[in-house]
Design a protein around this motif. Structure first.
Motif, mmCIF file in Angstrom:
data_model
loop_
_atom_site.group_PDB
_atom_site.id
_atom_site.type_symbol
_atom_site.label_atom_id
_atom_site.label_comp_id
_atom_site.label_asym_id
_atom_site.label_seq_id
_atom_site.Cartn_x
_atom_site.Cartn_y
_atom_site.Cartn_z
ATOM 1 N N GLY A 37 10.145 -2.440 57.381
ATOM 2 C CA GLY A 37 11.429 -2.473 56.693
ATOM 3 C C GLY A 37 11.458 -3.511 55.585
ATOM 4 N N PHE A 38 11.022 -4.721 55.881
ATOM 5 C CA PHE A 38 11.040 -5.772 54.864
ATOM 6 C C PHE A 38 9.954 -5.559 53.825
ATOM 7 C CE2 PHE A 38 13.522 -8.048 58.109
ATOM 8 C CZ PHE A 38 14.580 -8.473 57.309
ATOM 9 N N GLY A 39 8.866 -4.864 54.200
ATOM 10 C CA GLY A 39 7.853 -4.529 53.216
ATOM 11 C C GLY A 39 8.389 -3.588 52.157
ATOM 12 N N ALA A 40 9.307 -2.688 52.559
ATOM 13 C CA ALA A 40 9.917 -1.769 51.601
ATOM 14 C C ALA A 40 10.984 -2.469 50.762
ATOM 15 C CB ALA A 40 10.535 -0.589 52.347
ATOM 16 N N ILE A 41 11.744 -3.385 51.391
ATOM 17 C CA ILE A 41 12.845 -4.053 50.686
ATOM 18 C C ILE A 41 12.329 -5.146 49.758
ATOM 19 C CG2 ILE A 41 14.912 -5.476 51.004
ATOM 20 C CD1 ILE A 41 15.267 -4.054 53.718
ATOM 21 N N ALA A 42 11.354 -5.924 50.245
ATOM 22 C CA ALA A 42 10.831 -7.067 49.470
ATOM 23 C C ALA A 42 9.317 -7.012 49.445
ATOM 24 C CB ALA A 42 11.323 -8.373 50.076
ATOM 25 N N PRO A 43 8.730 -6.062 48.695
ATOM 26 C CA PRO A 43 7.269 -5.928 48.694
ATOM 27 C C PRO A 43 6.597 -7.154 48.090
ATOM 28 C CG PRO A 43 8.284 -4.565 46.987
ATOM 29 C CD PRO A 43 9.385 -5.106 47.815
ATOM 30 N N GLY A 44 5.432 -7.499 48.664
ATOM 31 C CA GLY A 44 4.645 -8.590 48.115
ATOM 32 C C GLY A 44 5.043 -9.970 48.562
ATOM 33 N N ILE A 75 -2.673 -16.485 56.524
ATOM 34 C CA ILE A 75 -2.563 -15.869 55.196
ATOM 35 C C ILE A 75 -2.252 -16.901 54.123
ATOM 36 C CG2 ILE A 75 -1.258 -14.222 53.793
ATOM 37 C CD1 ILE A 75 -0.845 -12.548 56.294
ATOM 38 N N THR A 76 -1.320 -17.801 54.397
ATOM 39 C CA THR A 76 -0.823 -18.719 53.363
ATOM 40 C C THR A 76 -1.283 -20.159 53.528
ATOM 41 O OG1 THR A 76 1.195 -19.297 54.589
ATOM 42 C CG2 THR A 76 1.261 -17.292 53.242
ATOM 43 N N VAL A 107 -1.951 -11.719 66.663
ATOM 44 C CA VAL A 107 -2.034 -12.375 65.352
ATOM 45 C C VAL A 107 -2.749 -11.462 64.357
ATOM 46 C CG1 VAL A 107 -2.905 -14.378 64.091
ATOM 47 C CG2 VAL A 107 -2.032 -14.647 66.422
ATOM 48 N N ALA A 108 -3.856 -10.868 64.794
ATOM 49 C CA ALA A 108 -4.608 -9.965 63.917
ATOM 50 C C ALA A 108 -3.755 -8.781 63.484
ATOM 51 C CB ALA A 108 -5.867 -9.485 64.635
ATOM 52 N N THR A 109 -2.942 -8.268 64.408
ATOM 53 C CA THR A 109 -2.091 -7.119 64.087
ATOM 54 C C THR A 109 -1.044 -7.482 63.042
ATOM 55 O OG1 THR A 109 -2.393 -6.236 66.325
ATOM 56 C CG2 THR A 109 -0.526 -5.412 65.056
ATOM 57 N N TRP A 110 -0.302 -8.551 63.275
ATOM 58 C CA TRP A 110 0.735 -8.967 62.313
ATOM 59 C C TRP A 110 0.112 -9.312 60.961
ATOM 60 C CZ3 TRP A 110 6.183 -10.111 62.859
ATOM 61 C CH2 TRP A 110 6.726 -9.708 64.073
ATOM 62 N N LYS A 111 -1.011 -9.981 60.984
ATOM 63 C CA LYS A 111 -1.681 -10.357 59.735
ATOM 64 C C LYS A 111 -2.111 -9.123 58.955
ATOM 65 C CE LYS A 111 -5.817 -12.901 58.153
ATOM 66 N NZ LYS A 111 -6.687 -11.772 57.769
ATOM 67 N N ALA A 112 -2.706 -8.144 59.650
ATOM 68 C CA ALA A 112 -3.188 -6.944 58.969
ATOM 69 C C ALA A 112 -2.032 -6.153 58.357
ATOM 70 C CB ALA A 112 -3.963 -6.066 59.954
ATOM 71 N N VAL A 113 -0.936 -5.994 59.104
ATOM 72 C CA VAL A 113 0.217 -5.257 58.586
ATOM 73 C C VAL A 113 0.807 -5.989 57.384
ATOM 74 C CG1 VAL A 113 2.550 -4.454 59.110
ATOM 75 C CG2 VAL A 113 0.725 -4.178 60.799
ATOM 76 N N ALA A 114 0.927 -7.312 57.478
ATOM 77 C CA ALA A 114 1.484 -8.082 56.362
ATOM 78 C C ALA A 114 0.609 -7.962 55.120
ATOM 79 C CB ALA A 114 1.629 -9.550 56.764
ATOM 80 N N GLU A 115 -0.707 -8.048 55.298
ATOM 81 C CA GLU A 115 -1.616 -7.939 54.150
ATOM 82 C C GLU A 115 -1.541 -6.558 53.523
ATOM 83 O OE1 GLU A 115 -5.153 -11.134 55.253
ATOM 84 O OE2 GLU A 115 -5.291 -9.076 55.979
ATOM 85 N N ALA A 116 -1.483 -5.520 54.358
ATOM 86 C CA ALA A 116 -1.421 -4.158 53.827
ATOM 87 C C ALA A 116 -0.127 -3.927 53.059
ATOM 88 C CB ALA A 116 -1.550 -3.151 54.964
ATOM 89 N N THR A 133 1.885 -6.341 51.667
ATOM 90 C CA THR A 133 2.107 -7.255 50.545
ATOM 91 C C THR A 133 1.072 -7.093 49.434
ATOM 92 O OG1 THR A 133 0.878 -8.982 51.728
ATOM 93 C CG2 THR A 133 3.250 -8.983 51.960
ATOM 94 N N SER A 134 -0.186 -6.849 49.802
ATOM 95 C CA SER A 134 -1.229 -6.707 48.787
ATOM 96 C C SER A 134 -1.392 -5.259 48.318
ATOM 97 C CB SER A 134 -2.574 -7.206 49.346
ATOM 98 O OG SER A 134 -2.465 -8.550 49.762
ATOM 99 N N GLY A 135 -0.930 -4.324 49.143
ATOM 100 C CA GLY A 135 -1.072 -2.918 48.796
ATOM 101 C C GLY A 135 -2.404 -2.358 49.273
ATOM 102 N N LEU A 136 -2.416 -1.052 49.521
ATOM 103 C CA LEU A 136 -3.635 -0.422 50.019
ATOM 104 C C LEU A 136 -4.760 -0.446 48.991
ATOM 105 C CD1 LEU A 136 -2.209 2.690 51.920
ATOM 106 C CD2 LEU A 136 -3.053 0.545 52.882
ATOM 107 N N GLY A 137 -4.395 -0.641 47.716
ATOM 108 C CA GLY A 137 -5.423 -0.681 46.683
ATOM 109 C C GLY A 137 -6.382 -1.846 46.838
ATOM 110 N N SER A 138 -5.944 -2.890 47.542
ATOM 111 C CA SER A 138 -6.808 -4.055 47.744
ATOM 112 C C SER A 138 -7.787 -3.859 48.891
ATOM 113 C CB SER A 138 -5.949 -5.296 48.011
ATOM 114 O OG SER A 138 -5.195 -5.123 49.208
#
Length: 566
Positions: free
Chosen positions: A363-370, A97-98, A449-458, A460-465
């Motif tokens: 949990g961290f997606g809710a606390i620190a989105p993006g 991702i980064t 890796v694909a699973t963690w990456k997909a969840v992180a992208e969803a 952090t970027s939001g479903l709108g992306s």
């Protein structure tokens, strides 16, 4: 089975460390190939027993004691279980991702730190889950049963070791021939099916894993491959949702996986979290809430837990630029989720490490989105701690049954994760020098890796992306996951074999159909053998399968090293 009191001896520790160093790359290899790893306790137990008992007879040295065997398997399994520290999931996902890729020494320190935290959680849970509640811990009981058999019938260890070694040599030889001499045939019924990844994958490792996972999971993989790659993938191409280049030939995994991984990940995450929650509630009601409590700290273990927590917080801040408050917040969350994982493993034998990681991500997606770093690496703390905690509790189960000393097992576990961190990181960097171009490909599907990456992208970027068709697919996958997770969480273990495995169904969306086909074939072969020769299957099927997995993966590591040097 009375043995002398020798326990934490130099030979027991050194044997465990050597075997752990040899076996750790096998789990790294298989984790990046198919997303699963193998508990190495029984392999280490057989090899250590056969070597030292024979040496004792030849040189008239003291016999290899039951307690030394326990230290050996504790050390080796802790090294091999370093895979839960993130090397095949969040760490490469962060790079994809980064572009951020840690150097060798910082990466070793990080993997060690999250595993070190899990050891002390297990120490404080031991009185509750091992001594008082007497949870079964199926993996630990399987190791204990093997230990009792080989000490009661010494020749049995030699027979199993011979089968293990023969299978490993066969798989290693096949891998070397395929990679260095000539490519073994990869047959497909038609060019269209080959493009959809339905081709023969000549891998004895996959057959071995099929024998380990059993018929239920194997058939679930087959069903998932038929749905994902046999039905959905052709529909995507027909509707133009995925466009294949003109004249494209060969498996089009990289093209199709960009769409298919989303419903697959949604199915896996939702089903596993649903089943995990229900299993935890059942286990808690059976054992009582008081038994989940951690015990009052003694001085040295408290220092160990405090040191581990400080180390994890400092490394999050310095390596990933995570805010101190967010880094500190990962510690209580890791402790809580490691306790949940420990209770679930004790009751079912199923380590929910992936679910623990995704729950932390949510949990961290809710606390620190993006914030990708927080989402992946703070969640990595919980997954790594839970993995090492459950591994040590299985070892504690064996130790409690034979009267071993828990503090000596902790020393063995700490030394094991030290060696596992060193060897595991080197193996990962040797196999995957360039994660951004090598991972999530037909050669290295890396489903975790694909699973963690997909969840992180969803998150952090939001479903709108994400495109609308993928959002609908994610919703369908999530609904299917919840529907499958409810019976998995509520059904007794004896009836689970009649239900499809939701984890395997979701996994089949993320790996090529060829891998699912070979693993299903391996599961079918093992089942047919067991139906015809039940007693032989009980003694030798898992050992043979473990040999195939270890042989091919270690040969693959050797080939990668050879190619690097030349």
């Amino acid at each position: 089975m009375n043995q002398p009191s020798r326990e934490l001896t130099c030979r027991a520790l050194i044997t465990g460390l050597i075997l752990g160093a040899i076996l750790t790359p096998s789990n790294i290899y298989s984790g990046l190939k198919i997303g699963w790893s193998f508990n190495m306790s029984i392999i280490a137990l057989l090899v250590g027993f056969a070597f030292w008992q024979n040496l004792a007879k030849l040189l008239n040295r003291p016999s290899w004691t039951l307690h030394e065997s326990n230290i050996n398997q504790t050390t080796a399994s802790s090294a091999a279980s370093i895979i839960s520290g993130g090397l095949v999931a969040p760490i490469p996902a962060l790079t994809l991702i980064t572009g951020h890729q840690l150097d060798t020494l910082p990466l070793m320190a990080w993997v060690f730190s999250v595993s070190f935290l899990g050891i002390w959680v297990a120490w404080y849970l031991r009185p509750s889950l091992i001594v008082e509640s007497q949870l079964r811990f199926p993996e630990g009981m399987a190791t204990l049963a093997t230990m009792q058999q080989i000490y009661s019938h010494g020749a049995e260890a030699a027979r199993r070791l011979w089968v293990l070694s023969s299978a490993a040599l066969l798989a290693a030889g096949a891998k070397l021939i395929d990679s260095l001499l000539w490519n073994l045939p990869r047959w497909a019924p038609s060019a269209q099916l080959e493009r959809l990844t339905f081709n023969l994958e000549p891998s004895l490792l996959l057959l071995g894993f099929g024998g380990i996972i059993g018929l239920r999971v194997g058939l679930s993989l087959l069903l998932g491959a038929a749905i994902a790659w046999g039905l959905i993938a052709p529909w995507l191409l027909a509707e133009g949702l995925v466009r294949m280049p003109a004249g494209a030939s060969g498996p089009q995994f990289a093209l199709l996986i960009e769409w298919l991984l989303w419903p697959g990940v949604s199915l896996m995450v939702c089903s596993t979290l649903t089943a995990l929650g229900l299993r935890f509630l059942r286990a808690r009601s059976a054992g009582g809430p008081r038994r989940m409590a951690m015990r009052r700290p003694a001085l040295l273990p408290a220092l160990g837990l405090g040191l581990a927590a400080i180390l994890v917080i400092i490394l999050q801040m310095t390596l990933f630029g995570i805010h101190p408050l967010m880094a500190a917040l990962s510690i209580p969350l890791a402790l809580l989720l490691a306790m949940v994982a420990a209770r679930v493993v004790g009751a079912t034998g199923i380590p929910p490490i992936g679910a623990i990681g995704q729950l932390s991500q949510l949990g961290f997606g809710a606390i620190a989105p993006g914030q990708v770093g927080i989402n992946l690496m703070s969640a990595n703390t919980a997954g790594g701690a839970a993995g090492q905690c459950t591994d040590l509790l299985n070892d504690f189960k064996v130790g409690h049954a034979i009267g071993a000393t828990p503090s000596r097992q902790v020393i063995a576990q700490c030394l094991g994760i030290l060696v596992g961190s060193l060897v595991g990181v080197l193996a990962y960097q040797l196999l995957i020098p360039d994660p951004q171009t090598m991972l999530i490909t037909p050669e290295w599907p890396a489903p975790a890796v694909a699973t963690w990456k997909a969840v992180a992208e969803a998150l952090t970027s939001g479903l709108g992306s994400i495109s609308p068709d993928i959002r609908w697919a994610m919703l369908a996958g999530a609904m299917a996951g919840v529907a499958l997770g409810i019976p998995e969480g509520l059904a007794p273990a004896s009836r689970l074999r009649w239900l499809p495995s939701s984890a395997a169904l979701g996994l089949a969306f993320i790996i090529p159909a060829s891998i699912s086909l070979m693993m299903a074939f391996g599961a079918l072969l093992a089942w047919l053998f067991a139906a015809r020769w039940g007693s032989l299957a009980e003694r030798f099927v898992i050992v043979t399968a473990a040999g195939l997995v270890a042989g091919e993966s270690l040969a693959g590591i050797g080939i990668s090293l050879w190619q690097l040097l030349h």
